[in-house]
Design an enzyme around this catalytic site. Structure first.
Site, PDB file in Angstrom:
ATOM      1  N   HIS A   1       0.831  -1.208   0.000  1.00 41.88           N
ATOM      2  CA  HIS A   1       0.000   0.000   0.000  1.00 41.88           C
ATOM      3  C   HIS A   1       0.866   1.259   0.000  1.00 41.88           C
ATOM      4  O   HIS A   1       1.639   1.486   0.937  1.00 41.88           O
ATOM      5  CB  HIS A   1      -0.877  -0.038   1.261  1.00 41.88           C
TER       6      HIS A   1
ATOM      7  N   GLU B   1      -4.654   4.049  -8.039  1.00 44.81           N
ATOM      8  CA  GLU B   1      -5.863   4.715  -7.531  1.00 44.81           C
ATOM      9  C   GLU B   1      -5.914   6.130  -8.078  1.00 44.81           C
ATOM     10  O   GLU B   1      -5.029   6.953  -7.806  1.00 44.81           O
ATOM     11  CB  GLU B   1      -5.893   4.734  -5.995  1.00 44.81           C
TER      12      GLU B   1
ATOM     13  N   HIS C   1      -0.578  10.936  -2.356  1.00 47.84           N
ATOM     14  CA  HIS C   1      -1.903  10.578  -1.826  1.00 47.84           C
ATOM     15  C   HIS C   1      -2.845  11.769  -1.667  1.00 47.84           C
ATOM     16  O   HIS C   1      -4.007  11.720  -2.059  1.00 47.84           O
ATOM     17  CB  HIS C   1      -1.745   9.887  -0.464  1.00 47.84           C
TER      18      HIS C   1
ATOM     19  N   ASP D   1      -1.191   6.150  -5.539  1.00 46.88           N
ATOM     20  CA  ASP D   1      -2.223   7.177  -5.758  1.00 46.88           C
ATOM     21  C   ASP D   1      -1.718   8.198  -6.765  1.00 46.88           C
ATOM     22  O   ASP D   1      -0.574   8.648  -6.665  1.00 46.88           O
ATOM     23  CB  ASP D   1      -2.498   7.906  -4.433  1.00 46.88           C
TER      24      ASP D   1
ATOM     25  N   GLU E   1       0.199  -0.779  -4.718  1.00 47.40           N
ATOM     26  CA  GLU E   1      -0.903   0.191  -4.827  1.00 47.40           C
ATOM     27  C   GLU E   1      -0.293   1.583  -4.716  1.00 47.40           C
ATOM     28  O   GLU E   1       0.630   1.795  -3.901  1.00 47.40           O
ATOM     29  CB  GLU E   1      -1.911  -0.048  -3.694  1.00 47.40           C
TER      30      GLU E   1
HETATM   31  O1  G3P Z   1      -6.729   1.724  -2.566  1.00 45.18           O
HETATM   32  C1  G3P Z   1      -6.865   1.369  -1.249  1.00 45.18           C
HETATM   33  C2  G3P Z   1      -6.606   2.501  -0.314  1.00 45.18           C
HETATM   34  O2  G3P Z   1      -5.372   3.053  -0.664  1.00 45.18           O
HETATM   35  C3  G3P Z   1      -7.650   3.561  -0.325  1.00 45.18           C
HETATM   36  O3  G3P Z   1      -7.481   4.532   0.655  1.00 45.18           O
HETATM   37  O4  G3P Z   1      -6.813   6.694   1.554  1.00 45.18           O
HETATM   38  O5  G3P Z   1      -5.154   4.866   1.505  1.00 45.18           O
HETATM   39  O6  G3P Z   1      -5.844   5.969  -0.581  1.00 45.18           O
HETATM   40  P1  G3P Z   1      -6.261   5.555   0.775  1.00 45.18           P
HETATM   41 CA    CA Z   2      -4.788   4.631  -2.198  1.00 43.02          CA
END
Ligand code: G3P
Ligand code: CA
Length: 244
Positions: free
Chosen positions: A7, A109, A49, A36, A34
């Site tokens: 993450h 994301e 993020h 952003d 993962e």
């Molecule tokens: O994609 C899963 C997760 O990353 C979503 O929440 O706030 O960590 O981007 P966040």
């Molecule tokens: Ca995310």
């Protein structure tokens, strides 16, 4: 078999969404990463993020108010007070160059929840095509309109709806929009909901799973992808489960 995704990279130990965190996730033998994405003032796809740079860098202000030349001067690891040297906000292109010769699958994301970043879906897709990564990406967003825009541009690309609350009939909702994956917070994965999703062949990719007991619970439920901050811990538990 459950897959292990890092993450924001290996963000449990390294500065989130930096090339260092991505390299460390690869070293930890994560199956995927993962991350952003947002757009700069001059349209560069950057990996960060928040809509602002305040929390994760030594700068202040909105990502969209900076050109990439300006943005890359800020330190995305400053909260680690020099422990990892200087780490800039990476571009998606730099990330693709890092992973292109690996087997890493990438969950991108689209951070289109607050600023919709007009055209971001097409820009991201063009870069995916340039690197021929069509079969190694999953696109997700809390903004389901944004997911559907991506699906319309690129029907072949695997997409998922992100949710952080209890929606009614998630399996029917997802199937109705011809999206392949559901990305809920792991607390929403009751046995009944998991069963309904699996019956309709929907891939379940959940976040942010950091504790050993929760990782074990997700593996026992047959969740497809666990997204967590500690890919080393997730790998250890998945390996133990396989060797039982
Ligand atoms: O994609 C899963 C997760 O990353 C979503 O929440 O706030 O960590 O981007 P966040
Ligand atoms: Ca995310």
């Amino acid at each position: 078999m459950t897959k292990n995704f890092a993450h924001r990279g290996f963000s449990g130990k390294y500065p989130e969404n930096t090339l260092l965190a991505f390299e460390k996730a690869i070293e930890a033998q994560a199956d995927g990463i993962e991350l952003d994405v947002q757009l700069t003032k001059d349209g560069e796809i950057v990996i960060i993020h928040d809509e602002t740079i305040d929390r994760t860098t030594n700068g202040k202000g909105l990502v969209v108010d900076y050109t990439y030349e300006e943005l890359k001067k800020f330190d995305a690891s400053y909260i680690y007070t020099g422990q990892f040297g200087f780490n800039k906000i990476p571009t998606l292109k730099e990330y693709f160059n890092l992973i292109k010769d690996t087997n890493i699958i990438t969950n991108i994301e689209l951070k289109t929840g607050i600023n919709e970043y007009k055209g971001i879906e097409e820009k991201v897709y063009n870069l995916i095509k340039e690197f021929q990564l069509e079969d190694r990406v999953i696109i997700s967003s809390f903004n389901h309109y944004s997911v559907l825009r991506m699906k319309a541009i690129a029907p072949r690309i695997k997409c998922g709806f992100l949710t952080e609350t209890w929606i009614l009939n998630p399996s029917k909702y997802i199937k109705n929009y011809c999206v392949e994956c559901y990305h809920p917070h792991f607390a929403m994965l009751t046995p009944k909901i998991v069963n309904e999703l699996k019956t309709l062949g929907i891939e379940i990719n959940t976040w942010t799973v950091n504790k050993e007991e929760d990782i074990r619970d997700m593996i026992s439920k047959g969740i497809d992808i666990i997204i967590g901050n500690f890919p080393d811990l997730t790998k250890k538990i998945i390996d133990e489960t396989l060797n039982k």
